[in-house]
Design a protein around this motif. Structure first.
Motif, short mmCIF file in Angstrom:
data_model
loop_
_atom_site.label_atom_id
_atom_site.label_comp_id
_atom_site.label_asym_id
_atom_site.label_seq_id
_atom_site.Cartn_x
_atom_site.Cartn_y
_atom_site.Cartn_z
N GLY A 70 75.69 -48.04 -3.52
CA GLY A 70 75.01 -49.26 -2.54
C GLY A 70 73.93 -49.60 -3.32
N GLN A 71 73.30 -50.92 -2.87
CA GLN A 71 72.08 -51.36 -3.24
C GLN A 71 70.96 -50.52 -3.22
OE1 GLN A 71 71.85 -54.81 -4.69
NE2 GLN A 71 74.17 -54.26 -4.74
N ALA A 72 71.04 -49.54 -2.21
CA ALA A 72 69.90 -48.37 -2.12
C ALA A 72 69.83 -47.49 -3.02
CB ALA A 72 69.76 -48.20 -0.72
N GLY A 73 71.21 -47.37 -3.70
CA GLY A 73 71.31 -46.22 -4.53
C GLY A 73 72.07 -45.22 -3.80
N THR A 74 72.67 -45.51 -2.71
CA THR A 74 73.50 -44.53 -1.80
C THR A 74 74.81 -44.61 -2.19
OG1 THR A 74 73.68 -46.16 -0.12
CG2 THR A 74 71.59 -44.58 0.26
N VAL A 75 75.59 -43.51 -2.36
CA VAL A 75 76.88 -43.28 -2.48
C VAL A 75 77.78 -43.54 -1.22
CG1 VAL A 75 78.79 -41.80 -3.43
CG2 VAL A 75 76.36 -41.48 -4.22
#
Length: 614
Positions: free
Chosen positions: A302-307
Motif C-alpha cells: 500500500g501507499q503507507a508501505g503496509t502489506v
C-alpha cells in the motif's frame, strides 16, 4: 484432490493429525494446528476436497484446551464419525474414522512415531498395494529429508538463498514507477488493460477477478492465479480470488505458504523457476505428482508501505517457465493493483459508514419516538423538558404518565453506558415503567416490581438509576420514589433550594432482585419549582477538567427568573457556556415543572399549616 497442510517429514510427531485413508492421496498426513481446521470444496478451506458432492464448507475440526471436536457445517450429504452421522459438535477420540462423502480420514490425537500410522490404508485402496507403496515412498522421503536437514543450516534466510529454484527477487516496496526498459510494449499494454478495467470498478469482489483476468492475457503460460488479502482485524491471509486456465488441472495445485511468507516478510517479489527441484516443496505430495512448476509471488504494498496481500501466478507445464522480465512486469502491475485494492477498500468503508449513518439516523428517530412529544396539560402547573444524547442515541430517559385518577407521574432515568446498547435498554424501561405504574396500587410497589423485572431479564452488570415524582393536582402533593438517582431539586418561592428526599434513595434498578423501595410525600406550594436531571448536567466538564457540579446548579436555580421554560433554557445555556465548546461526553436530560405562583394567596388553610410545619 485434497489440499491441506502436510505434516513436516520427521520421525517424531507430537501433534494431532489427520491421515487420508481413502481419497486422491491416500497416506497423506495433515497436521492439525490452530483452533480451527475447515474441510470443504471452497478454496479457502484448510483441507480442500475437489468433489461436487462435498459442500463448500462441509465440516470443521475445532481444538479447545487440548481436546478436538468434529462439527458438521450443515452440509448437504452430512459428515460421518465411525460410520454414524453427527449432529452438532462431537468430541474426537484417538483413531476415530471421519468420512466426508468419498473421503475417509483417520484422526490421531497424538502420534509419537510415524510408523504408528502405517496401517489402515490397504482396506480402502482401489488397487492392492497402492496404500503400502505410498507409505513406502513416504518413509523414504522422511529418511532423505532427515539426512538433508542434518547437513544444512536451520536459518530460514539461508535456506531461501540456497534454494536452486528461486532464481530472482525484486524489492516491490521501492518500485513506485513502471520500469519501462524491460518489455516496454508489453508493460504498457498490461497497465492500460488493467487500468482501464479497474478504473470503473470499486467493489473488491469485482476488482480482484479483473486483475487476474488482465494478468492471464499478459502471461500466456500461466495456469493459475491467486490473490490473497490480509484481514484487517486478524492479520491472517485469506484467498479472495482464483483464476484458472484449465479447470480440471489447475485446481489441484497447492499454494506455497513458504514463498508467500517470504514475500510478505521481505516485501520482495519472488520467482521460483521450478517447484519440483525446490527442496521446500518436497513435502507436498501434490507437487510431487507434477501439479506445479514455475511460480511468481508478488506482495501488494500500500501507499503507507503496509502489506495488503499477495498475487501468485504459477504454471504447470515444465516447458513454459516465468522469466526475470515476467517478474518485473508482474511487480509493476502489482503496484497499480495495490492502489486499486486500497481505493476499493476505502470505497467499501465509505459505503459502510454511510449505511451506519442511515441506521443511526433511524435509531435516533425511533428513540425520540419513545420520548414524550407533548407536555402534560395540568391546571396550575407548567412544564419544561430537554433531552440531548452525547452520541446519536443515548441511555437517558424521561416520561410523563397520566394515571387513571388524574395524577401525573414524571419519570427520569439514566441507563449505565452510552450508545445503542443503552438506548435499547432505555426503550425497554419505557414500556416496563408504564406497565408497572398502572398495574400496582402504590408508586413504591410499582418501582419494586419494575426493579424485579429489570434484575431478572439477564442484562448482565448493567443497571439504571431512576426517579419518579407523582403530582397530585387535587391535594398538591408530590410522591417520590428514588432508585439510586440524583435527588430532584426543589426551589421554594422565596428562592431557597433543597434536595428532595435525599435520605430515602434506594439501589439502582437491576442491582438486586428482591430490593424493596420506599416512597415519601411532600407538599408543593404555589411558586415552587422542581428540577429532575441526569448526571450529564452536573458532571459537564470544561477544558480545564472542572465539572459543573451540584453547588453551581443549586446556585443557578436559586437566582433563576422567568417562566419555567425560561429557567430551563437558561440552565441549558449556562451548562453549555461552562463547557466552553468542549464536546459533550454524556447524555443530558432534565425536566422542570412549577406550580403557578399566581395562586399563592389562595392557598387552602390546611395546606398552609402543613407546609409551615414541613
Amino acid at each position: 484432490m485434497t489440499r491441506g497442510v502436510p505434516i513436516p517429514f520427521k520421525e517424531t510427531v507430537n501433534v494431532a493429525v489427520l491421515k487420508i485413508l481413502k481419497g486422491t492421496n491416500p497416506g497423506q498426513v495433515l497436521e492439525l494446528h490452530g483452533e480451527r481446521m475447515t474441510i470443504g470444496r471452497h478454496p479457502n478451506c484448510r483441507v480442500v476436497l475437489d468433489n461436487s458432492a462435498v459442500s463448500r464448507h462441509h465440516a470443521q475440526i475445532l481444538e479447545s484446551h487440548g481436546s478436538y471436536f468434529l462439527e458438521d457445517l450443515r452440509s448437504r450429504n452430512g459428515t460421518l464419525l465411525n460410520g454414524q452421522r453427527i449432529e452438532g459438535r462431537t468430541l474426537l477420540q484417538d483413531r476415530d474414522q471421519i468420512t466426508v462423502c468419498d473421503y475417509v480420514f483417520r484422526f490421531y490425537a497424538g502420534v509419537s512415531n510415524v510408523s504408528d500410522m502405517e496401517r489402515d490404508i490397504q482396506d480402502f485402496s482401489d488397487e492392492p498395494g497402492d496404500g503400502h507403496e505410498a507409505l513406502r515412498m513416504r518413509s523414504t522421503a522422511i529418511a532423505a529429508d532427515r539426512r538433508s536437514r542434518l547437513l544444512r543450516s536451520a536459518d530460514d534466510e539461508d535456506e531461501l538463498s540456497e534454494s536452486s529454484s528461486i532464481v530472482s527477487t525484486l524489492n516491490v516496496s521501492s518500485l513506485r514507477h513502471l520500469r519501462l526498459q524491460v518489455r516496454p510494449e508489453a508493460k504498457l499494454r498490461a497497465v492500460m488493460e488493467i487500468s482501464n478495467s479497474l478504473g470503473n470498478t470499486l467493489r473488491l469482489e469485482d476488482l480482484l477477478p479483473k486483475i487476474l483476468e488482465g494478468l492471464f492475457r499478459i502471461f500466456s503460460q500461466a495456469d493459475r492465479g491467486v490473490i490473497l488479502l490480509r484481514d484487517a482485524e486478524s492479520g491472517e491471509l485469506a484467498v479472495k480470488a482464483v483464476h484458472l486456465r484449465h479447470e480440471e488441472r489447475a485446481r489441484s495445485a497447492p499454494i506455497s505458504t513458504t514463498i508467500i511468507n517470504q514475500a510478505l516478510q521481505s516485501a520482495q517479489a519472488i520467482l521460483s523457476e521450478d517447484a519440483l527441484i525446490d527442496d521446500r516443496f518436497q513435502q507436498s505430495e501434490s507437487v510431487a505428482n507434477l501439479q506445479i512448476h514455475s511460480i511468481m509471488c508478488v506482495p501488494l504494498i500500500g501507499q503507507a508501505g503496509t502489506v495488503l496481500g499477495i498475487i501468485q501466478i504459477d504454471t504447470q507445464d515444465a516447458r513454459y517457465r516465468f522469466s526475470q522480465d515476467d517478474l518485473d512486469l508482474l511487480a509493476s502491475v502489482a503496484c497499480q493493483a495495490a492502489l486499486a485494492v486500497e481505493n476499493a477498500a476505502l470505497h467499501e468503508e465509505v459505503l459502510k459508514r454511510r449505511d451506519l449513518e442511515r441506521e443511526l439516523e433511524f435509531a435516533t428517530q425511533v428513540q425520540l419516538g419513545f420520548l414524550p412529544t407533548e407536555q402534560p396539560r395540568l391546571a396550575e402547573y407548567e412544564f419544561y423538558d430537554f433531552y440531548e444524547a452525547a452520541f446519536r442515541v443515548g441511555g437517558d430517559f424521561f416520561d410523563y404518565i397520566t394515571l387513571p385518577d388524574g395524577r401525573v407521574a414524571v419519570a427520569v432515568g439514566d441507563v449505565a453506558g452510552k450508545g445503542i446498547p443503552a438506548a435499547l435498554l432505555m426503550a425497554r424501561l419505557y414500556s416496563m415503567a408504564r406497565y408497572h405504574l398502572l398495574a400496582e396500587p402504590s408508586v413504591a410497589k410499582a418501582v419494586t416490581s419494575l426493579n424485579a423485572g429489570i434484575a431478572s431479564s439477564g442484562l448482565g452488570h448493567r443497571f439504571i438509576t431512576f426517579v419518579i415524582v407523582v403530582i397530585d393536582p387535587k391535594r398538591h402533593e408530590l410522591t417520590i420514589v428514588n432508585a439510586g438517582h440524583l435527588p430532584p431539586l426543589l426551589r421554594y418561592f422565596d428562592g431557597s433550594v433543597v434536595p428532595l428526599t435525599p435520605d430515602v434513595s434506594g439501589l439502582p434498578l437491576g442491582v438486586r432482585l428482591d430490593h424493596e423501595y420506599a416512597q415519601e410525600t411532600v407538599p408543593i406550594r404555589p411558586g415552587d419549582t422542581v428540577l429532575l436531571f441526569t448526571d450529564g448536567v452536573n458532571e459537564a466538564m470544561n477544558p480545564r477538567n472542572e465539572i459543573y457540579g451540584i453547588p453551581r446548579l443549586m446556585e443557578f436555580l436559586s437566582r433563576a427568573e422567568g417562566t419555567v421554560e425560561q429557567v430551563g433554557e437558561a440552565l441549558v445555556e449556562d451548562v453549555d457556556a461552562f463547557c466552553e465548546e468542549r464536546p459533550q461526553r454524556d447524555d443530558i436530560c432534565l425536566v422542570c415543572f412549577r406550580r403557578s405562583p399566581s395562586l399563592l394567596d389562595a392557598e387552602p388553610p390546611h395546606l398552609k399549616e402543613r407546609q409551615a410545619s414541613a
